[in-house]
Scaffold this active site. Structure first.
Site, mmCIF file in Angstrom:
data_model
loop_
_atom_site.group_PDB
_atom_site.id
_atom_site.type_symbol
_atom_site.label_atom_id
_atom_site.label_comp_id
_atom_site.label_asym_id
_atom_site.label_seq_id
_atom_site.Cartn_x
_atom_site.Cartn_y
_atom_site.Cartn_z
ATOM 1 N N THR A 1 -56.558 78.664 28.807
ATOM 2 C CA THR A 1 -56.808 80.082 29.060
ATOM 3 C C THR A 1 -56.656 80.319 30.553
ATOM 4 O O THR A 1 -56.887 79.414 31.351
ATOM 5 C CB THR A 1 -58.208 80.494 28.571
ATOM 6 O OG1 THR A 1 -58.517 81.792 29.070
ATOM 7 C CG2 THR A 1 -59.285 79.535 29.042
ATOM 8 N N GLY A 2 -56.228 81.526 30.924
ATOM 9 C CA GLY A 2 -56.076 81.818 32.337
ATOM 10 C C GLY A 2 -54.708 82.376 32.645
ATOM 11 O O GLY A 2 -54.104 83.038 31.798
ATOM 12 N N ASP B 1 -48.440 82.245 27.884
ATOM 13 C CA ASP B 1 -48.617 80.857 27.436
ATOM 14 C C ASP B 1 -49.132 80.765 26.009
ATOM 15 O O ASP B 1 -48.934 79.756 25.336
ATOM 16 C CB ASP B 1 -49.599 80.152 28.371
ATOM 17 C CG ASP B 1 -50.971 80.815 28.359
ATOM 18 O OD1 ASP B 1 -51.048 82.027 28.659
ATOM 19 O OD2 ASP B 1 -51.956 80.143 28.036
ATOM 20 N N THR C 1 -58.673 84.912 26.833
ATOM 21 C CA THR C 1 -57.989 84.451 25.620
ATOM 22 C C THR C 1 -58.911 83.581 24.780
ATOM 23 O O THR C 1 -59.567 82.688 25.304
ATOM 24 C CB THR C 1 -56.757 83.604 26.026
ATOM 25 O OG1 THR C 1 -55.826 84.448 26.661
ATOM 26 C CG2 THR C 1 -56.107 82.945 24.823
ATOM 27 N N GLY D 1 -51.348 82.664 32.468
ATOM 28 C CA GLY D 1 -50.366 82.080 31.567
ATOM 29 C C GLY D 1 -49.016 81.810 32.197
ATOM 30 O O GLY D 1 -48.284 80.920 31.756
#
Ligand code: SD4
Length: 320
Positions: free
Chosen positions: A235-236, A215, A184, A238
């Site tokens: 980021t990651g 997210d 993201t 979500g």
């Protein structure tokens, strides 16, 4: 008097960072413009297949987009979740912020909203996204995001029947974010007038259950900005991020005087305490132009910074 502008961008997106920097420094435009310009560039470039059209297909092979932009001056937010058939997620999010009293619009109806105000409706599928999806289908739809259910035997892959005898349980502490599924774009910026903003844009998690919103559409999760303090973006994974609001937490910690790096470390640790396999990262920027980042579950977390010292987009890396 003019403030020295700064921009921080998640992952290795030097072009997007450079675009934001030009907007802030050479053109002396707003932090909001810098965020929209840099996220738009990634949406058009299909950054790593995880931003914009033609990437990360859902279970049905469709790509849908999540994006959010927040103005730290007005505390206004615009977001889209599960946006279908419109490529310009961050720009639509900005329209939600600036041209409506709402904060989040979702799905097919978000596409109707966008098309009413002039955005073009077109498929977000590409040959590449169809191929990725077909390969996943051929591999028994692994991995997938269902848990505590059994596959419907009459279908090769979902939909699934509810069942107590879980045969295909996916534990939530097993991160489904892999090296190619976590990129993201998140942007935090301070402009020459001292205004702070934050934004994110993504096509979400690969093979997500149709309708899933991540997210990157949720205030305080994917991004947060408060002009009196600073801004952060995440980021990651979500589905974990939106349970802990690490962007909001990072800003609140900076409000108490915590430095950006320590603030992001605390926000990441909070998630890892409950989800030890969490994969992801948080970036933060304060009003003084100081910045930091923290990550977990990755080899390292590259991100780009541009300010008057770096002169142009420069890569930084934190170990996770
Ligand atoms: C999500 N956070 O939808 C996004 C995915 C991602 O970097 O790639 N984040 O869960």
């Amino acid at each position: 008097s003019e403030i020295n502008p700064v921009v921080i961008v998640t992952w290795d997106y030097p072009n997007a960072t450079q675009k934001a920097w030009k907007t802030l420094y050479a053109e002396k435009r707003s932090a909001l413009d810098a965020i929209e310009e840099s996220c738009t560039l990634c949406e058009q470039m299909q950054c790593r297949g995880t931003v914009g059209f033609g990437g990360n297909p859902d279970e049905n092979g469709e790509t849908t987009l999540d994006a959010l932009i927040m103005d730290g001056v007005t505390m206004d937010v615009g977001a889209v979740g599960g946006l279908r058939n419109i490529k310009d997620a961050i720009s639509v999010a900005r329209k939600v912020m600036e041209n409506t009293k709402h904060s989040l619009i979702g799905g097919e109806l978000a596409a109707d909203f966008a098309s009413q105000i002039g955005f073009k409706k077109e498929t977000l599928q590409t040959q590449k996204s169809r191929d990725i999806w077909q390969k996943w289908k051929n591999n028994n739809c692994q991995p997938n995001f269902w848990e505590n259910v059994s596959p419907n035997p009459s279908l090769s892959c979902g939909p699934y029947k509810s069942s107590n005898q879980a045969s295909s349980k996916v534990k939530r502490d097993t991160s489904l974010v892999d090296e190619n599924n976590h990129d993201t774009i998140g942007v935090v910026a301070l402009d020459v007038q001292g205004r702070i903003a934050a934004g994110v844009s993504t096509n979400g998690q690969k093979y997500k259950i149709p309708g899933r919103i991540g997210d990157s559409a949720v205030t305080g999760a994917g991004a947060y900005a408060d002009g009196e303090v600073g801004a952060a973006a995440a980021t990651g994974d979500g589905d974990i991020i939106m349970r802990f609001l690490p962007s909001y937490l990072s800003v609140e910690l900076m409000r108490l005087g915590v430095a950006p790096t320590a603030a992001t470390e605390t926000a990441v640790r909070r998630m890892v305490k409950y989800y030890p396999k969490f994969r992801g990262a948080v970036i933060a920027l304060n009003k003084a132009g100081e910045y930091g980042a923290a990550c977990h579950g990755l080899d390292s977390f590259p991100h780009y910074i541009a300010n008057v010292n770096t002169g142009e987009a420069k890569e930084f890396k934190v170990p996770c």
